[in-house]
Scaffold this motif. Structure first.
Motif, PDB file in Angstrom:
ATOM      1  N   SER A 100       0.825  -1.212   0.000  1.00  0.00           N
ATOM      2  CA  SER A 100       0.000   0.000   0.000  1.00  0.00           C
ATOM      3  C   SER A 100       0.857   1.259   0.000  1.00  0.00           C
ATOM      4  N   TRP A 101       1.940   1.207   0.768  1.00  0.00           N
ATOM      5  CA  TRP A 101       2.806   2.386   0.834  1.00  0.00           C
ATOM      6  C   TRP A 101       3.406   2.678  -0.539  1.00  0.00           C
ATOM      7  N   ILE A 102       3.885   1.628  -1.215  1.00  0.00           N
ATOM      8  CA  ILE A 102       4.453   1.812  -2.554  1.00  0.00           C
ATOM      9  C   ILE A 102       3.393   2.361  -3.504  1.00  0.00           C
ATOM     10  N   LEU A 103       2.165   1.825  -3.386  1.00  0.00           N
ATOM     11  CA  LEU A 103       1.081   2.308  -4.238  1.00  0.00           C
ATOM     12  C   LEU A 103       0.849   3.803  -4.016  1.00  0.00           C
ATOM     13  N   SER A 104       0.838   4.218  -2.743  1.00  0.00           N
ATOM     14  CA  SER A 104       0.577   5.635  -2.464  1.00  0.00           C
ATOM     15  C   SER A 104       1.725   6.504  -2.984  1.00  0.00           C
ATOM     16  N   LEU A 105       2.932   5.962  -2.934  1.00  0.00           N
ATOM     17  CA  LEU A 105       4.096   6.698  -3.451  1.00  0.00           C
ATOM     18  C   LEU A 105       3.981   6.893  -4.966  1.00  0.00           C
ATOM     19  N   TYR A 106       3.747   5.792  -5.675  1.00  0.00           N
ATOM     20  CA  TYR A 106       3.600   5.855  -7.123  1.00  0.00           C
ATOM     21  C   TYR A 106       2.486   6.827  -7.513  1.00  0.00           C
ATOM     22  N   CYS A 107       1.379   6.675  -6.786  1.00  0.00           N
ATOM     23  CA  CYS A 107       0.192   7.453  -7.097  1.00  0.00           C
ATOM     24  C   CYS A 107       0.498   8.946  -6.971  1.00  0.00           C
ATOM     25  N   MET A 108       1.182   9.304  -5.867  1.00  0.00           N
ATOM     26  CA  MET A 108       1.515  10.706  -5.668  1.00  0.00           C
ATOM     27  C   MET A 108       2.444  11.191  -6.779  1.00  0.00           C
ATOM     28  N   MET A 109       3.443  10.382  -7.113  1.00  0.00           N
ATOM     29  CA  MET A 109       4.367  10.772  -8.174  1.00  0.00           C
ATOM     30  C   MET A 109       3.629  11.001  -9.490  1.00  0.00           C
ATOM     31  N   ALA A 110       2.750  10.054  -9.833  1.00  0.00           N
ATOM     32  CA  ALA A 110       2.034  10.158 -11.114  1.00  0.00           C
ATOM     33  C   ALA A 110       1.172  11.414 -11.136  1.00  0.00           C
ATOM     34  N   VAL A 111       0.489  11.666 -10.035  1.00  0.00           N
ATOM     35  CA  VAL A 111      -0.411  12.825  -9.996  1.00  0.00           C
ATOM     36  C   VAL A 111       0.389  14.126 -10.098  1.00  0.00           C
TER      37      VAL A 111
END
Lengths: 669, 185
Positions: A100-111
């Motif tokens: 989940s943490w990695i997902l939130s990291l990726y998500c923030m980067m993409a946004v």
């Protein structure tokens, strides 16, 4: 107290991920940028909150807080600090938190990266990513909570799985997660494209680098897993077609297919539905992999705790995601007719088509093999597992075909190839591969697959070298520089193409490593008493003595061996039979000696209790290092590809960048 | 407009989900109570070296140890010397026979394997895994012990080494060969 802060942070993240789903949708409905801004802030906040969750877990590991149930189960006071922290992903609950943490990291980067350039799809992207995160956080908080306390507090922890107590193993799981989760970004862009109806080439261009990033992580993760199996499990092999290995391999195959077929859409506007299908499939396979690993429906060397409750939840979530994504694809596919048909079967398009076909066949092969036990059980047949022979029989021809295409694809023109152009490029490689065939046959390579494999490798290599030399000569002449500088100019002119070729070279190196290390492996299993020796190829391996030794959390019987080549001592090796004292788990510690590009590989699977003899397994794996060197070159090529100079992304105005006032104005108009 | 691939895709997804759902209620490490206590399925197969037909029938009245192995199986290698010493110890007994079943293997690789690790008992080739399916073999190595009446009395999963070797010989083979009955396990 610390752990409660982390727990609270994750609970807040759960709430905010729901906000991230809802507000962008409201923003779309009302054509109001503020709502989407809220979604963006929620994404950022989620990363911060989950980082707090991670940090408190790590802190509690470091301070040995065994009142936390999960930490008590995956750590121990005698563990070195490095492994204490790694305990976080040593079990089910922590792995999901890391996911989940990695997902939130990726998500923030993409946004943050695409906020300005991709405003139209942004609301959909935020909502989709938040949806995935929400699902995982629900699972964490309700069914596998790593923050749970335990009472009475145990005096000490139950220790980390001994197999994980290895540097490579500490990085291997996070690498795989980076890969699995990384595929969610292209997936979400694809879904956003489907929802928003912006189905041009834009999403492909935006996600190409993200897919490469995920691909690099997956490749590294799989290779590290292979290396770990090789020396920690004491197999002497790096790939066992274990269900969990397969779970990582399947998304890799599909992601690789996708990375190839996107080129067709970019240059020829074909394969539109197909590309959407591929990326949805790739991420679905990541989720399916998570399901297979985490629900315990299959038995595997990666034995994880199972719990039908969790399995059921992951399955429900999987069902929701699969039906949503494939369903949307079906609904929207009407909009996606590509006008261009294949002109000729002898064209680059056709090569890509076959490439994709082969990758898919490979994936389906692995898929069927992996799920076969499940299938036979469901159909009330007797339970049977599928062994390596099945995979090798089906997989080898497909792999050969794929390598062969590597020698053709980059050098055949789009649309239709003329006879002259074919002859011009492929005559030399064909002659060279013919010469290679004769050479290796004379050298004594009799295995049919090995011979075919090496011949095809020769063909591809000649294809690559002749193309490189032609282009570097062209630029050398044009710019009046030497050939090396010519090559450099060629790289600068088309970095993407050449980065791809470097990856292909890595594949070739790996293939040679695989062929030699599997087909020409020599192995002896003998019982030796101190003073006795065994001959392996031209090596003599002598057992000098057996003795006991201890580590921080284990005791071991160690063998001291000397390896001679002729009369020269070339290595002293000390393999161990280890027993981890807390969990009473025995492991086999391998001793390796590098010789040429191969390994002398020594294990002692069994030692007499009184130390009078040991069962010794000695292997020589020629060229085995090429497997990992090849992998490194592959990853290097992909890195070059990611960091190639950027062309400008298409700017198209959407409501994500609108201020509340201008969006109101737009509605009024 | 509904197209064929729409239906295929949807059916595939639903089928898969159904399969997973069913799989959840199974236990992956549960092995069906494979035939222990029931009579051993008869089989016949080709001798790994001579190609002669060998069937289980031939050995009626004897204690038969069936060992499923393959040259590609790493754990089988660990076990092999145990098998050799079992046959050394009991092979003279007219009431005992040890049979290897070479599972999903290539004959030349199997020959090479036995050449390297040594061999003192008979092997039957099972290239398509037919015999193994009848016995519900889940993975190699697996070993079955069949008593004089043709009833399977014991099944050993995984390599017979160390403690399991002692258990296998002393608690399973010895009592059977001495005519005592062992509790089915």
């Amino acid at each position: 107290m610390m752990i409660e802060i982390g727990h609270l942070a994750v609970i807040m993240a759960l709430v905010l991920s729901a906000v991230g789903i809802v507000t962008p949708m409201i923003g779309l409905k009302r054509q109001n940028g503020v709502w989407i801004q809220i979604g963006k802030q929620a994404v950022t906040a989620n990363f911060v909150l989950l980082s707090i969750g991670m940090a408190t877990m790590i802190y509690s590991y470091a301070t040995q807080d065994y009142s936390v149930k999960y930490i008590a189960a995956t750590s121990n006071s005698r563990l070195p600090m490095f492994y204490k922290v790694a305990g976080l992903w040593g079990g089910h609950e922590g792995s999901l938190l890391l996911w989940s943490w990695i997902l939130s990291l990726y998500c923030m980067m993409a946004v943050w990266i695409h906020w300005k350039t991709q405003p139209v799809v942004m609301p959909y992207l935020i909502a989709m990513e938040s949806l995935i995160l929400h699902g995982f956080l629900l699972l964490i908080l309700f069914l596998s909570n790593p923050f749970e306390r335990i009472f009475p507090v145990p005096v000490d922890g139950r220790d980390l799985n001994p197999l994980l107590q290895d540097p490579a193993m500490v990085i291997h799981p996070p690498m795989l997660y980076l890969g699995y989760v990384g595929l969610s970004i292209p997936f979400c862009f694809a879904m956003a494209a489907l929802f928003s109806g912006r189905l041009g080439e834009e999403w492909i261009k935006v996600t190409q680098r993200w897919t490469l990033l995920a691909w690099i992580a997956l490749t590294t993760g799989v290779l590290m897993g292979g290396y770990w199996a090789y020396y920690e499990l004491g197999w002497g092999g790096y790939w066992g077609w274990d269900p969990v290995e397969n779970a990582a391999f399947m998304p890799w195959l599909v992601a690789t297919a996708f990375l190839h077929s996107v080129m067709v859409q970019e240059s020829r506007k074909m394969f539109k539905v197909w590309n959407l299908f591929l990326i949805i499939l790739a991420f679905s396979l990541s989720l399916i992999g998570t399901f297979l690993v985490r629900s315990g429906v299959l038995s595997s060397v990666h034995s994880f705790a199972t719990d039908p409750g969790r399995g059921l939840f992951i399955l429900a979530f999987l069902a929701f995601m699969l039906l949503l994504s494939f369903g949307t694809l079906i609904f929207r596919s009407g909009k996606l007719k590509s006008q261009i048909e294949l002109d000729s079967m002898i064209s680059r398009e056709a090569v890509f088509l076959f490439n994709n076909l082969f990758f898919l066949v490979a994936m389906v092969t692995v898929f069927i093999g992996t799920l076969y036990p499940l299938l036979t059980e469901a159909l009330k047949f007797k339970k049977v597992s599928v062994g390596p022979p099945y995979y090798n029989a089906v997989f080898m021809p497909v792999a050969l075909g794929l390598i062969f295409l590597m020698g053709i694809g980059p050098y055949i023109p789009w649309r239709k190839a003329s006879r002259e152009s074919l002859k011009k490029h492929f005559l030399i490689p064909l002659l060279f591969s013919g010469a290679g065939l004769v050479f290796f046959a004379i050298l004594g390579v009799h295995d049919l697959y090995a011979l075919a494999g090496l011949t095809v490798v020769c063909f591809v290599l000649a294809s690559i070298v002749s193309d490189f030399s032609k282009i570097s000569m062209f630029w050398a002449k044009q710019r009046r520089v030497n050939h090396l500088s010519g090559l450099y100019v060629a790289f600068r002119q088309n970095p993407r193409r050449f980065a791809g070729i470097i990856t292909h070279v890595g594949v070739l190196i790996m293939i040679v490593g695989i062929i030699f290390s599997t087909i020409y492996q020599t192995e002896k299993v003998v019982i030796l008493k101190p003073g006795e020796e065994v001959t392996l190829n031209s090596f003599k391996i002598r057992l000098i003595k057996l003795y006991e030794t201890t580590g921080p959390n284990w005791v071991a019987q160690e063998g001291f061996f000397q390896v001679y080549l002729g009369n020269t001592l070339i290595a002293q090796l000390t393999p161990q039979k280890r027993l981890f004292t807390v969990s009473q788990t025995p492991t086999t510690e391998t001793a390796l000696h590098q010789y040429d590009m191969g390994h002398i590989f020594l294990t002692i699977p069994e030692v007499a209790p009184d130390g009078s003899w040991a069962r010794v397994r000695a292997l020589y794996n020629p060229l085995v290092l090429w497997v990992w060197y090849g992998g490194a070159v592959m990853v290097f090529g992909a890195f070059l590809n990611i960091f190639r100079p950027k062309r400008k992304e298409i700017y198209s105005e959407g409501i994500a960048t609108l201020t509340p006032f201008s969006s109101k104005k737009m509605v009024q108009e | 407009m509904i197209r064929v691939w729409h239906i295929v895709l949807l059916a595939g997804v639903l089928g898969l989900l159904g399969l997973f759902y069913k799989g959840l209620w199974g236990n992956p490490s549960y092995l069906p109570p494979v035939l222990v206590g029931t009579s051993a399925p008869d089989f016949s197969g080709a001798n790994l070296y001579t190609g002669d037909r060998v069937s289980l029938d031939q050995f009626k009245g004897k204690v038969v140890v069936l060992n499923f192995w393959a040259s590609w199986c790493q754990e089988c290698k660990l076990e092999h010397s145990s098998l050799l010493s079992i046959n050394k110890q009991y092979g003279q007994n007219p009431n005992f026979v040890l049979l290897g079943i070479d599972y999903q293997d290539k004959i030349d690789l199997a020959h090479e394997y036995l050449g390297q690790l040594g061999n003192n008992f008979q092997h039957i080739s099972d290239p398509k895994g037919r015999i193994s399916i009848d016995y519900g073999v889940y993975g190699v190595p697996e070993t079955f012990v069949i008593d004089q009446k043709g009833v399977i009395r014991h099944k050993e999963i995984g390599p017979i080494i160390g403690e399991s070797y002692i258990n296998f010989t002393q608690n399973v083979l010895e009592p059977l060969l001495n005519g005592k009955s062992v509790p089915a396990s």
